[in-house]
Write an enzyme that holds these catalytic residues in place. Structure first.
Site, PDB file in Angstrom:
ATOM      1  N   HIS A  99       0.830  -1.205   0.000  1.00 45.67           N
ATOM      2  CA  HIS A  99       0.000   0.000   0.000  1.00 45.67           C
ATOM      3  C   HIS A  99       0.863   1.252   0.000  1.00 45.67           C
ATOM      4  O   HIS A  99       0.549   2.244  -0.674  1.00 45.67           O
ATOM      5  CB  HIS A  99      -0.918  -0.014   1.228  1.00 45.67           C
ATOM      6  CG  HIS A  99      -1.782   1.198   1.343  1.00 45.67           C
ATOM      7  ND1 HIS A  99      -1.480   2.233   2.205  1.00 45.67           N
ATOM      8  CD2 HIS A  99      -2.910   1.574   0.696  1.00 45.67           C
ATOM      9  CE1 HIS A  99      -2.399   3.177   2.106  1.00 45.67           C
ATOM     10  NE2 HIS A  99      -3.280   2.802   1.198  1.00 45.67           N
ATOM     11  N   GLU A 159       1.970   1.919  -3.453  1.00 46.61           N
ATOM     12  CA  GLU A 159       0.914   2.535  -4.264  1.00 46.61           C
ATOM     13  C   GLU A 159       0.924   4.058  -4.120  1.00 46.61           C
ATOM     14  O   GLU A 159       0.739   4.797  -5.095  1.00 46.61           O
ATOM     15  CB  GLU A 159      -0.450   1.982  -3.847  1.00 46.61           C
ATOM     16  CG  GLU A 159      -1.632   2.618  -4.548  1.00 46.61           C
ATOM     17  CD  GLU A 159      -2.920   2.499  -3.747  1.00 46.61           C
ATOM     18  OE1 GLU A 159      -3.722   3.456  -3.763  1.00 46.61           O
ATOM     19  OE2 GLU A 159      -3.115   1.462  -3.103  1.00 46.61           O
ATOM     20  N   HIS A 160       1.164   4.537  -2.896  1.00 44.03           N
ATOM     21  CA  HIS A 160       1.219   5.977  -2.668  1.00 44.03           C
ATOM     22  C   HIS A 160       2.456   6.603  -3.302  1.00 44.03           C
ATOM     23  O   HIS A 160       2.393   7.701  -3.861  1.00 44.03           O
ATOM     24  CB  HIS A 160       1.222   6.268  -1.161  1.00 44.03           C
ATOM     25  CG  HIS A 160      -0.130   6.257  -0.537  1.00 44.03           C
ATOM     26  ND1 HIS A 160      -0.731   7.384  -0.042  1.00 44.03           N
ATOM     27  CD2 HIS A 160      -1.010   5.244  -0.327  1.00 44.03           C
ATOM     28  CE1 HIS A 160      -1.929   7.076   0.449  1.00 44.03           C
ATOM     29  NE2 HIS A 160      -2.121   5.775   0.293  1.00 44.03           N
ATOM     30  N   GLU A 164       4.919  11.254   3.020  1.00 42.79           N
ATOM     31  CA  GLU A 164       3.767  10.392   2.744  1.00 42.79           C
ATOM     32  C   GLU A 164       3.331   9.601   3.963  1.00 42.79           C
ATOM     33  O   GLU A 164       2.191   9.148   4.042  1.00 42.79           O
ATOM     34  CB  GLU A 164       4.107   9.443   1.592  1.00 42.79           C
ATOM     35  CG  GLU A 164       2.881   8.868   0.877  1.00 42.79           C
ATOM     36  CD  GLU A 164       2.039   9.944   0.225  1.00 42.79           C
ATOM     37  OE1 GLU A 164       0.827   9.708   0.021  1.00 42.79           O
ATOM     38  OE2 GLU A 164       2.578  11.036  -0.081  1.00 42.79           O
ATOM     39  N   GLU A 223      -4.923   8.379   6.654  1.00 44.43           N
ATOM     40  CA  GLU A 223      -5.819   7.414   6.024  1.00 44.43           C
ATOM     41  C   GLU A 223      -6.158   6.288   6.994  1.00 44.43           C
ATOM     42  O   GLU A 223      -7.310   5.838   7.079  1.00 44.43           O
ATOM     43  CB  GLU A 223      -5.166   6.845   4.763  1.00 44.43           C
ATOM     44  CG  GLU A 223      -6.030   5.850   4.009  1.00 44.43           C
ATOM     45  CD  GLU A 223      -5.334   5.283   2.778  1.00 44.43           C
ATOM     46  OE1 GLU A 223      -5.878   4.324   2.192  1.00 44.43           O
ATOM     47  OE2 GLU A 223      -4.256   5.794   2.409  1.00 44.43           O
TER      48      GLU A 223
END
Length: 469
Positions: free
Chosen positions: A78, A81-82, A152, A159
């Site tokens: 994940h 992905e960012h 990030e 999130e």
């Protein structure tokens, strides 16, 4: 009017007369775009469905998700992905990537699941080569600058906070943890907070090296795209992608997928409602009875207080829940994985109604396994056909369907095959699959909220074989 639209326009004219007769000639479903598949020397599969128009969807689908992580790097898929959109040597900043895509009038999206990752674009047909170039660049040449990784982290932590505030997200994460204890399937996609705070550039690069190999990539496209031209573009842009030294099947065989009947309760008496899920082990993607279980899911159905049908819903369970005011909402889920799955019900209700709601859910499982009738099976087959075949309309849906099916099945299911497999399901098939999966089983259960009135696990387990019809 598309072929799929015609199917349901014609079919609806006959539904009120009979569900047991053949309502439509589906032969025109054979007249659909051909799925062309080419495997390159490095193992990458290029799959396309060409249609008329001005728009195309192109995506890279990777047979890699959180299931291929370890406890130490859980969350790296994940995180990747960012970071994939943060810049390359050719496109040095996130803004340069965004500007280039916006100037084409296109869009770029991505997602990470437990088994798969995907990066996909929608562009005008003349910009398909540009889309392939962007996708190949970010997947092979991302810089993963340490400063951007640190920035990030805060985004991903925010999130994670949002997800933890959503009861349904928490319930399903806990359901996986309970059902697949000791397995990578039981871990969350985002990973624990300590991992989010510590994942390094080296871990991200190592994950790409191990998992983003040619034999685990599918480049899918749908719409105004030429297969032969796309193959040449992919062959050029993804030439440096190598085959894996270790088969993905060998890696996956090392992952434990045992389903464990268990219960996980989180009591919080300050919450006004109780959220819960009850699930059993379900079928993998490739099981011949896949569509039978999807039909059972459709028969059990979904309901919430805002639904237009109110108490007149076609679902037997939905009608009971609405009439007796048992819940705020409930849904039926069927989650597939390569070699296992989860099937069950998720419910939200007042604490004093939870015992009755759970009993009615399990009772409906038993009813379908023992005495469902032909009319309801035929009616729900039409509903399932509609929802399934609608996935073959629109370039984005088709592109996603191609990528997912090539990864999970190794081939593309045609609309005609889907129609045939669903249409041939009988009452006996439904009762056989329901009896096998839903009767006399130990479910996995997760509950959040004021749990004092939630049924004891042994009582709930007993409901799966005590037929109270």
């Amino acid at each position: 009017m598309s072929n799929i639209t015609k199917l349901f326009v014609n079919s609806s004219k006959n539904l009120s007369r009979s569900f047991s007769r053949k309502t439509v000639d589906p032969s025109f479903l054979k007249i659909t775009p051909e799925t062309k598949i080419t495997t390159l020397p490095n193992g990458i599969r290029v799959a396309t469905e060409q249609t008329y128009g001005e728009v195309a969807s192109v995506g890279v689908w990777v047979d890699s998700g959180s299931v291929y992580e370890t406890e130490k790097n859980n969350g790296v898929a994940h995180f990747l992905e960012h970071m994939i959109f943060k810049g390359t040597a050719k496109r040095p900043t996130p803004q340069s990537i965004e500007t280039e895509i916006e100037n084409m009038g296109g869009s770029l999206n991505a997602f990470t699941s437990r088994e798969h990752s995907a990066y996909y674009m929608k562009v005008l047909k003349d910009n398909v080569p540009n889309a392939v170039d962007i996708l190949s660049d970010i997947l092979q040449n991302s810089k993963f600058e340490s400063s951007l990784i640190e920035q990030e982290r805060d985004t991903i932590l925010s999130e994670n906070d949002y997800i933890q505030s959503k009861e349904d997200e928490v319930v399903f994460d806990q359901l996986h943890a309970a059902a697949f204890q000791g397995s990578a399937l039981g871990r969350t996609i985002l990973g624990p907070i300590e991992n989010i705070k510590s994942i390094t550039r080296e871990q991200i690069q190592e994950f790409i090296k191990e998992n983003y190999t040619g034999d685990r990539l599918v480049i899918s496209a749908a719409g105004a795209v030429n297969h032969e031209q796309l193959v040449e573009q992919v062959k050029e842009k993804f030439a440096n992608v190598k085959m894996s030294e270790t088969s993905k099947d060998i890696k996956r065989s090392q992952i434990n997928n045992d389903f464990i009947g268990s219960e996980l309760r989180v009591r919080d008496d300050e919450q006004p409602l109780i959220h819960f899920a009850v699930a059993v082990r379900a079928l993998p993607w490739t099981d011949p009875d896949y569509f039978v279980l999807e039909l059972i899911q459709t028969m059990i159905g979904n309901w919430n207080r805002g639904i237009a049908a109110g108490k007149n819903i076609a679902s037997n369970l939905g009608e009971v829940v609405a009439t007796e005011d048992l819940a705020e909402s409930y849904s039926t889920f069927f989650t597939c994985y390569q070699d296992t799955g989860l099937f069950g019900n998720y419910g939200v209700c007042q604490p004093e109604r939870v015992d009755d709601l759970v009993v009615e859910m399990i009772k409906e499982w038993q009813r379908i396994a023992t005495c469902c009738n032909k009319n309801e099976v035929e009616r729900n087959k039409q509903k399932l056909l509609a929802t399934t075949l609608m996935q073959y309309d629109g370039t984005s849906k088709v592109c996603e369907g191609i990528g997912r099916q090539i990864l999970t099945l190794g081939r593309r299911l045609s609309p005609f095959e889907v129609y045939t497999r669903i249409n041939e399901i009988t009452v006996a098939d439904v009762q056989r699959v329901a009896s096998t999966l839903l009767r006399d089983v130990s479910p996995a259960v997760t509950v959040i909220g004021p749990t004092a009135n939630f049924p004891d696990y042994n009582h709930l387990r007993g409901q799966t074989y005590w037929n109270r019809l």
